[in-house]
Enzyme design. Structure first.
Site, PDB file in Angstrom:
ATOM      1  N   ARG A  39       5.591  -0.453  -4.365  1.00 23.37           N
ATOM      2  CA  ARG A  39       5.231  -1.116  -3.109  1.00 23.37           C
ATOM      3  C   ARG A  39       4.235  -2.256  -3.329  1.00 23.37           C
ATOM      4  NH1 ARG A  39       6.622   1.772   1.467  1.00 23.37           N
ATOM      5  NH2 ARG A  39       4.881   0.959   2.677  1.00 23.37           N
ATOM      6  N   HIS A  86      17.108 -36.988  -1.550  1.00 23.25           N
ATOM      7  CA  HIS A  86      16.237 -37.360  -0.439  1.00 23.25           C
ATOM      8  C   HIS A  86      14.776 -37.005  -0.705  1.00 23.25           C
ATOM      9  CE1 HIS A  86      19.562 -38.603   2.054  1.00 23.25           C
ATOM     10  NE2 HIS A  86      20.178 -37.455   1.802  1.00 23.25           N
ATOM     11  N   LYS A  97       6.635  -4.452  -2.073  1.00 29.15           N
ATOM     12  CA  LYS A  97       8.042  -4.207  -1.751  1.00 29.15           C
ATOM     13  C   LYS A  97       8.276  -4.251  -0.249  1.00 29.15           C
ATOM     14  CE  LYS A  97      12.284  -2.980  -2.753  1.00 29.15           C
ATOM     15  NZ  LYS A  97      13.186  -3.968  -3.374  1.00 29.15           N
ATOM     16  N   CYS A 131       0.843  -1.193   0.000  1.00 32.55           N
ATOM     17  CA  CYS A 131       0.000   0.000   0.000  1.00 32.55           C
ATOM     18  C   CYS A 131       0.880   1.246   0.000  1.00 32.55           C
ATOM     19  CB  CYS A 131      -0.942   0.045   1.182  1.00 32.55           C
ATOM     20  SG  CYS A 131      -2.115  -1.315   1.291  1.00 32.55           S
ATOM     21  N   GLU A 172       9.133 -15.363  -8.359  1.00 32.82           N
ATOM     22  CA  GLU A 172       8.340 -14.170  -8.062  1.00 32.82           C
ATOM     23  C   GLU A 172       8.178 -13.251  -9.262  1.00 32.82           C
ATOM     24  OE1 GLU A 172       9.915 -11.833  -4.873  1.00 32.82           O
ATOM     25  OE2 GLU A 172      11.931 -11.804  -5.683  1.00 32.82           O
ATOM     26  N   TRP A 212      -3.142  -2.523  -1.523  1.00 35.31           N
ATOM     27  CA  TRP A 212      -2.811  -3.935  -1.681  1.00 35.31           C
ATOM     28  C   TRP A 212      -3.827  -4.705  -0.870  1.00 35.31           C
ATOM     29  CZ3 TRP A 212      -0.988  -8.082   1.373  1.00 35.31           C
ATOM     30  CH2 TRP A 212      -0.342  -9.107   0.687  1.00 35.31           C
ATOM     31  N   ASN A 218      -2.988   2.270   5.694  1.00 35.19           N
ATOM     32  CA  ASN A 218      -2.151   1.090   5.505  1.00 35.19           C
ATOM     33  C   ASN A 218      -2.167   0.287   6.795  1.00 35.19           C
ATOM     34  OD1 ASN A 218      -1.465   2.164   3.049  1.00 35.19           O
ATOM     35  ND2 ASN A 218       0.676   2.576   3.572  1.00 35.19           N
ATOM     36  N   GLY A 219      -2.136  -1.040   6.679  1.00 32.32           N
ATOM     37  CA  GLY A 219      -2.109  -1.885   7.859  1.00 32.32           C
ATOM     38  C   GLY A 219      -3.387  -2.682   8.002  1.00 32.32           C
ATOM     39  N   GLU A 273      17.742 -18.067  -2.996  1.00 32.87           N
ATOM     40  CA  GLU A 273      17.425 -16.741  -3.534  1.00 32.87           C
ATOM     41  C   GLU A 273      17.216 -16.795  -5.041  1.00 32.87           C
ATOM     42  OE1 GLU A 273      16.754 -12.633  -3.890  1.00 32.87           O
ATOM     43  OE2 GLU A 273      16.486 -14.102  -2.291  1.00 32.87           O
ATOM     44  N   LYS A 303      13.772 -15.460  -6.725  1.00 36.65           N
ATOM     45  CA  LYS A 303      13.725 -14.441  -7.768  1.00 36.65           C
ATOM     46  C   LYS A 303      12.993 -14.972  -8.989  1.00 36.65           C
ATOM     47  CE  LYS A 303      15.283 -10.967  -6.035  1.00 36.65           C
ATOM     48  NZ  LYS A 303      14.582 -11.539  -4.887  1.00 36.65           N
TER      49      LYS A 303
END
Length: 604
Positions: free
Chosen positions: A28, A500, A599, A2, A484, A82, A108-109, A477, A481
């Site tokens: 964001r 395994h 973000k 947001c 996403e 968001w 926001n929140g 990582e 990447k």
């Protein structure tokens, strides 16, 4: 997650200022946007989708009040949402209004007691038009105003009833002020000679001023065209420090690159030089971290999320290598199931310094008596202010949702921290390895064949990334990447774990990216794992410095320069970033704004 922008004093440029601010907050993550202007009347426009949908709506139907226009000097607020409560629709977009249409709120929140408040308000006759938790706020303010409270008192009284995390901005028709408050969600105040701003992050108003005030939890602020005032929860005035932002607003532009992500990948040599500047003395074999006080832990606990968690895994390995017990924890799990702390140092690794899960973990650690440290990119962030120590990674502003240069800078900063705490004289050779790091990254950027490899394998069923030791976090990582921004299935594993279970998924259409550097035991064992997947006809892409013979078993090679084990991890990661970028570009994905992601994740 947001975005908030509010302003006063911008005159007839208020709407353009709000839209500009929202454009700078797109990174964001969001799925709807809206604005409100307030003078004698209140005018609101909101739209599901990206910002251009809102701008198109405004072009077809400009904002105007009941008299057919907006005054020359309104105050205004804007928001990118968001979704948490309710899907991304016009009705769920912010700003939200009360029954009378005189109060508008952005938030926001998450308001944890919103259902209780909503039931109470509905029982007294209020009608709700959205699924959001935010909508209770304007109705609470409406009720307070109707009881005879003055505007500021009404806003304060309403916010006092909220439980949970919030950054809130409010405008009221006929009131030339913007009211704001924060609790566990970032909010900053911008100060210029003739205008004042609220925002969830500095880029929203950086073009207009480099002066910023970081608001703390429990603080309440008011701006109008003549100035600002910050008070605590009891209404007492708080004298705040005005900070100067050192980076130029042009740093948040694309500089000719197709995407912010590609620009920020290419900014890594500069970011690493900034990270190292003044912190290494190669001749003396010393690391210098003047910003830190007395830090001599018996053990270390790292808390982090996402990409920062992978950096924490890397850091924990380095601390263990110097004889200090260290463990990395996913922050959202740590906060609800805290391990024994004793006298451990708890280090929160967070790019923004505002990640809600990481902040909760750090606060729980402090509550239990632990000393805490923030490893972060943002000066003045909540984590930096609340922790006992703050160590900045100095990566500069990062706009792309997928972290790139901040991850590289986190790795190097944690490597420096481990060496500084170790303090051994025989670290001279290790420190010397940082000297060529930036130029080695540049060499990769200049000569990479990542685009060709991404194009060849862009239609595969899945993608595996493997590595051992310090390369295990890099493999994790690399997979993160890839998934996403490409939306393709990707997984990272310790190289020895394939046999395994995950080996059952390996086919001739599942490329395996293997990070193999040096010529020691880890390299030899990883080559053994490469042979295992090669025997199942999986294509192998080796990320290597050429010191082993892994090339013999690989279909393709992503080369990196020879370096130390610490810096090899950084270099290998750059190649994997480029593979992810070009794979996503080949598939036409919205690279800078991947779906469903944000973000800075400011909810738990």
């Amino acid at each position: 997650m947001c975005g908030i922008i509010g302003c006063a004093g911008r005159g007839d440029s208020t709407l353009d200022t709000l839209l500009h601010g929202l454009s700078k907050l797109e990174y964001r993550g969001y799925d709807s946007a809206g604005v409100a202007l307030s003078d004698d009347d209140l005018t609101v426009r909101r739209k599901a989708g990206k910002l251009d949908a809102l701008e198109t709506s405004l072009g077809a139907d400009p904002l105007q009040n009941g008299s057919g226009s907006v005054s020359d000097n309104p105050v205004g607020i804007g928001h990118t949402r968001w979704s948490t409560h309710g899907p991304p629709t016009d009705g769920n977009a912010h700003p939200h209004r009360d029954c009378t249409g005189r109060v508008a709120v952005i938030h926001n929140g998450i308001i944890e007691n919103y259902q209780e408040l909503r039931d109470e308000l509905a029982a007294s006759g209020h009608e709700f038009e959205s699924d959001t938790d935010t909508e209770v706020v304007p109705h609470l303010i409406e009720t307070a105003l109707d009881s005879g409270m003055a505007p500021e008192e009404a806003v304060r009284d309403s916010i006092d009833r909220l439980e949970g995390a919030y950054a809130i901005c409010v405008v009221i028709a006929g009131v030339d002020q913007v009211f704001a408050a924060r609790n566990d969600s970032p909010l900053v105040l911008g100060v210029s000679d003739d205008a004042y701003f609220f925002a969830s992050d500095v880029p929203a108003f950086r073009e207009f001023t480099d002066k910023v005030i970081y608001l703390d939890d429990g603080e309440f602020a008011v701006i109008n065209q003549n100035g600002y005032r910050v008070t605590d929860s009891n209404g007492a005035v708080v004298e705040k420090t005005v900070n100067t932002i050192e980076w130029d607003p042009e740093e948040t532009g694309k500089s000719g690159y197709d995407h912010y992500m590609l620009k920020e990948i290419h900014e890594q040599p500069r970011a690493l030089r900034q990270c190292l500047q003044g912190r290494v003395d190669e001749l003396a074999g010393e690391v210098i971290l003047e910003e830190l006080g007395d830090v001599n832990p018996d053990a270390v606990q790292f808390v982090a999320c996402g990409t920062s968690y992978h950096a924490a895994l890397y850091g924990a390995q380095l601390f263990r290598s110097i004889g200090i017990p260290a463990q990395a924890y996913i922050a959202s799990e740590y906060a609800t199931s805290v391990p024994p702390i004793d006298d451990d140092l708890v280090i929160g690794v967070t790019q923004s310094g505002e990640t809600a899960d990481t902040l909760s973990a750090l606060r729980e650690a402090r509550r239990r008596g632990a000393k805490t440290m923030a490893v972060t990119n943002v000066v003045g962030s909540t984590a930096a202010r609340e922790c006992d120590e703050a160590l900045y990674i100095r990566a500069g502003p990062e706009i792309g949702v997928a972290a790139t240069k901040t991850f590289a800078s986190q790795l190097v900063t944690l490597a420096l921290l481990s060496l500084w705490i170790d303090g051994e004289e025989d670290n001279r050779d290790v420190i010397a390895g940082f000297r060529d790091l930036a130029s080695n990254v540049q060499a990769i950027l200049d000569d990479t064949n990542a685009r060709k490899i991404a194009e060849e394998y862009h239609d595969s069923d899945a993608y595996f990334f493997i590595g051992r030791g310090l390369h295990h976090p890099v493999a994790l990582e690399g997979a993160l990447k890839f998934k996403e921004i490409s939306y393709e299935h990707a997984e990272g594993f310790p190289a020895g774990e394939l046999k395994h279970g995950p080996l059952a998924l390996v086919t001739d259409n599942t490329p395996v990216f293997a990070v193999v550097t040096g010529e020691g035991e880890q390299a030899r064992k990883t080559i053994g794992n490469v042979k295992e997947v090669e025997a199942r006809d999986a294509p192998v892409i080796a990320v290597t410095d050429g010191q082993s013979d892994v090339e013999r078993y690989a279909d393709h090679v992503l080369e990196i320069p020879e370096s130390t084990p610490r810096t090899a991890a950084v270099l290998a990661n750059v190649q994997l970033q480029l593979v992810s970028y070009y794979a996503a570009a080949q598939l036409g994905r919205p690279i800078d704004k991947p779906r469903n992601l944000a973000k800075s994740v400011t909810v738990e």
